[in-house]
Motif scaffolding. Structure first.
Motif, mmCIF file in Angstrom:
data_model
loop_
_atom_site.group_PDB
_atom_site.id
_atom_site.type_symbol
_atom_site.label_atom_id
_atom_site.label_comp_id
_atom_site.label_asym_id
_atom_site.label_seq_id
_atom_site.Cartn_x
_atom_site.Cartn_y
_atom_site.Cartn_z
ATOM 1 N N SER A 1 6.706 -4.277 -6.967
ATOM 2 C CA SER A 1 7.238 -3.422 -5.905
ATOM 3 C C SER A 1 6.627 -3.711 -4.541
ATOM 4 O O SER A 1 7.295 -3.540 -3.518
ATOM 5 N N VAL A 2 5.371 -4.121 -4.509
ATOM 6 C CA VAL A 2 4.747 -4.399 -3.212
ATOM 7 C C VAL A 2 5.426 -5.567 -2.502
ATOM 8 O O VAL A 2 5.356 -5.698 -1.277
ATOM 9 N N THR A 3 6.098 -6.425 -3.273
ATOM 10 C CA THR A 3 6.835 -7.553 -2.706
ATOM 11 C C THR A 3 8.315 -7.236 -2.579
ATOM 12 O O THR A 3 8.977 -7.689 -1.644
ATOM 13 N N TYR A 4 8.839 -6.441 -3.515
ATOM 14 C CA TYR A 4 10.245 -6.086 -3.478
ATOM 15 C C TYR A 4 10.434 -4.858 -2.586
ATOM 16 O O TYR A 4 10.730 -3.749 -3.042
ATOM 17 N N SER A 5 10.224 -5.052 -1.294
ATOM 18 C CA SER A 5 10.348 -3.998 -0.284
ATOM 19 C C SER A 5 10.193 -4.663 1.076
ATOM 20 O O SER A 5 9.711 -5.793 1.174
ATOM 21 N N TYR A 6 10.611 -3.969 2.118
ATOM 22 C CA TYR A 6 10.479 -4.531 3.459
ATOM 23 C C TYR A 6 9.002 -4.631 3.838
ATOM 24 O O TYR A 6 8.247 -3.665 3.676
ATOM 25 N N SER A 7 8.615 -5.767 4.371
ATOM 26 C CA SER A 7 7.221 -5.937 4.785
ATOM 27 C C SER A 7 6.866 -4.999 5.934
ATOM 28 O O SER A 7 5.710 -4.586 6.064
ATOM 29 N N PHE A 8 7.850 -4.657 6.773
ATOM 30 C CA PHE A 8 7.596 -3.798 7.921
ATOM 31 C C PHE A 8 7.698 -2.318 7.572
ATOM 32 O O PHE A 8 7.435 -1.455 8.408
ATOM 33 N N GLU A 9 8.076 -2.005 6.330
ATOM 34 C CA GLU A 9 8.182 -0.611 5.907
ATOM 35 C C GLU A 9 7.605 -0.465 4.499
ATOM 36 O O GLU A 9 8.307 -0.230 3.521
ATOM 37 N N PRO A 10 6.278 -0.653 4.373
ATOM 38 C CA PRO A 10 5.657 -0.573 3.042
ATOM 39 C C PRO A 10 5.697 0.842 2.490
ATOM 40 O O PRO A 10 5.671 1.823 3.244
ATOM 41 N N ASN A 11 5.776 0.931 1.181
ATOM 42 C CA ASN A 11 5.717 2.220 0.494
ATOM 43 C C ASN A 11 4.426 2.267 -0.313
ATOM 44 O O ASN A 11 4.308 1.566 -1.320
ATOM 45 N N PRO A 12 3.459 3.048 0.104
ATOM 46 C CA PRO A 12 2.183 3.071 -0.622
ATOM 47 C C PRO A 12 2.234 3.869 -1.920
ATOM 48 O O PRO A 12 1.246 3.890 -2.664
ATOM 49 N N TYR A 13 3.358 4.499 -2.208
ATOM 50 C CA TYR A 13 3.394 5.458 -3.313
ATOM 51 C C TYR A 13 4.218 4.996 -4.509
ATOM 52 O O TYR A 13 4.716 5.822 -5.280
ATOM 53 N N TRP A 14 4.377 3.685 -4.698
ATOM 54 C CA TRP A 14 5.007 3.212 -5.929
ATOM 55 C C TRP A 14 4.188 3.701 -7.115
ATOM 56 O O TRP A 14 2.955 3.607 -7.120
ATOM 57 N N SER A 15 4.861 4.200 -8.140
ATOM 58 C CA SER A 15 4.136 4.739 -9.291
ATOM 59 C C SER A 15 3.615 3.640 -10.213
ATOM 60 O O SER A 15 2.627 3.839 -10.915
ATOM 61 N N ARG A 16 4.301 2.492 -10.219
ATOM 62 C CA ARG A 16 3.926 1.396 -11.088
ATOM 63 C C ARG A 16 3.989 0.085 -10.322
ATOM 64 O O ARG A 16 4.613 -0.003 -9.259
#
Length: 503
Positions: A58-73
């Motif tokens: 998930s840290v890679t499958y997301s926009y680099s300019f809009e990170p989501n720190p709260y992925w559960s896995r």
């Protein structure tokens, strides 16, 4: 007549969302995003089958300019990707410019008015200076034309139309297909149904999935110190780069790496499946990378269960209560699950009729003259068209690598056009031909042409046998080219008008 919109974007998945963000950044904010589904999110709205999750961390499958720190896995479930899409669309003010339940039937370039006319279902037409197609690579579900499928008396479910209330407890089910979707779905169904038969045409390479819950403390760290999540993204992206670019695209130079990954996958299979014959049936006979591999810790173990059977004979026909294979065996079922993927090349390039300058039909042009697109995004004879899901567009293993590179290309292209005060752009035939020659030459080193892919039945290959989907570049190289391509590879409105008059 002035066009109604600066731009029309077709598709409200992550590609369309990214295009909208880039257009806003450029000041072209009068746009509409048209989406045939009832909500945004693309594949993460459409797909709701049990076990749905990303197969890229998930840290890679997301926009680099809009990170989501709260992925559960590490590999987030599908519902979290849908929630992430909602968050991004709302944060960047895109939802209010989206229209849902709208099907685009076709688009035509009006040379006299220098604008696109987009025909919608219901006899509505909208006009725009620019057209952006963001319909995705995997958006047209495929149902194989099995003889007798219309006579089946039980329930048929395609994985792209999974009912939220579907209860398969005690059912006798069959799953047709063993791609990435089936790898996620089959373990979930095996725990629910009384009997499960998995019909496999082509085995898939499966490697272990290092999937862990992300502790709350790590999530808080990512939120408080974004650099830590950025570092995690860099590490994961580097691993993917080695797998894809070195092991697949540079197969001739790095055969040992490709073979090593294949050995790892076979060891994973051997450790998880007890029956030797079943292991043989599950072992691919084509090189790693010819067909998109996937990650799972549970798929193979399913075939140790007494209620699960693997069937590798070809399907001859469907009867009201059974699937019949070519050897005459009948598998009686009451539920048929189609994990048969998508029709990529026949109806997805493009997803609707697009008519450019001089009446050129994009779909026919691709099929008559090879599938091609300059930098995977524009084509000659199609002014003011940005096609995000085009041949040679897909870069790396994360779709966001592609999206963000295309956003950079849009930024450079539209920025130059606005700087000149131009109204149209069009890639030159010479630039397009040069790019096609370059990617064709680079792909000669890939596993697609240097390896053994004869039995892979991979959607990477178009009907002409060309691997015309993936961009044969490193992620860094793709992004560098998107930000630095020669501006004279395009003509702008003055040249376009002159060419039209001379024609």
């Amino acid at each position: 007549m002035a066009p109604r919109y600066d731009a029309v974007i077709v598709g409200a998945g992550f590609g369309g969302i990214g295009a909208g963000i880039e257009l806003d950044r450029l000041g072209l904010s009068n746009f509409v995003i048209l989406e045939r589904e009832a909500d945004l999110g693309g594949t993460w709205h459409v797909n709701r089958y049990p076990g749905l999750a990303v197969d890229i961390a998930s840290v890679t499958y997301s926009y680099s300019f809009e990170p989501n720190p709260y992925w559960s896995r590490l590999f987030a479930p599908g519902a979290e990707l849908k929630k992430y899409a909602d968050h991004v669309a709302d944060k960047y003010g895109l939802r209010r410019r989206m229209r849902f339940g709208v099907r685009v039937d076709g688009a035509r370039w009006d040379e006299a008015l220098q604008q696109w006319e987009i025909a919608l279902a219901g006899n509505e037409t909208v006009t725009a200076r620019y057209l952006v197609t963001a319909t995705g690579f995997l958006s047209q579900p495929y149902t194989p034309p099995f003889p007798g499928i219309d006579t089946f008396a039980g329930r048929i479910v395609h994985t792209t139309a999974w009912p939220d209330d579907l209860d398969l407890t005690g059912r006798r089910a069959a799953v047709i297909g063993t791609g990435a979707t089936a790898v996620q779905l089959v373990p979930e169904l095996a725990r629910e149904v009384a009997e499960l038969t998995v019909f496999q045409r082509t085995p898939i390479w499966v490697v272990p999935k290092v999937d862990l819950a992300i502790p709350a403390a790590v999530q808080k760290l990512f939120a408080a110190v974004p650099a830590t999540q950025k570092a995690a993204r860099a590490v994961n992206s580097g691993l993917l780069e080695a797998l894809m670019v070195v092991g697949v695209l540079h197969f001739r130079q790095a055969k040992p790496l490709n073979r090593a990954v294949g050995v790892l996958a076979k060891a994973h299979l051997r450790a998880q499946v007890r029956d030797k014959r079943v292991r043989e049936q599950l072992t691919p006979d084509y090189d790693f990378g010819c067909k998109r591999p996937t990650f799972s810790n549970h798929y193979f173990t399913v075939f140790n269960r007494p209620n699960v059977r693997l069937e590798t004979e070809s399907i001859d026909r469907i009867e009201p209560d059974a699937v019949v294979t070519t050897d005459g065996r009948r598998t009686e079922i009451d539920t048929l699950v189609l994990a048969t993927g998508f029709n990529l090349w026949d109806v997805n390039f493009p997803a609707f009729e697009v008519i450019g300058r001089d009446g050129v039909d994009l779909g026919k042009w691709w099929r008559d003259n090879r599938f091609q697109a300059y930098e995977g995004i524009t084509m000659p004879k199609f002014p003011n068209l940005v096609s995000l899901n085009s041949p040679y567009a897909y870069s790396g293993l994360s779709y966001f690598t592609t999206i963000e590179a295309q956003m950079k290309h849009m930024g450079r292209l539209f920025g130059e056009m606005l700087r000149r005060g131009a109204r149209t752009f069009e890639v030159t035939g010479a630039a397009n031909d040069r790019f096609l020659a370059e990617v064709t030459e680079r792909l000669d080193d890939s596993v697609f042409y240097g390896g053994d892919c004869a039995t892979a039945r991979s959607y990477y290959f178009n009907p002409h046998g060309e691997a015309a989907l993936l961009r044969p570049n490193s992620t860094i190289g793709t992004h560098r080219q998107a930000a630095r391509f020669p501006l004279d590879d395009y003509t702008f409105d003055a040249a376009t008008a002159a060419r039209t008059r001379s024609a």
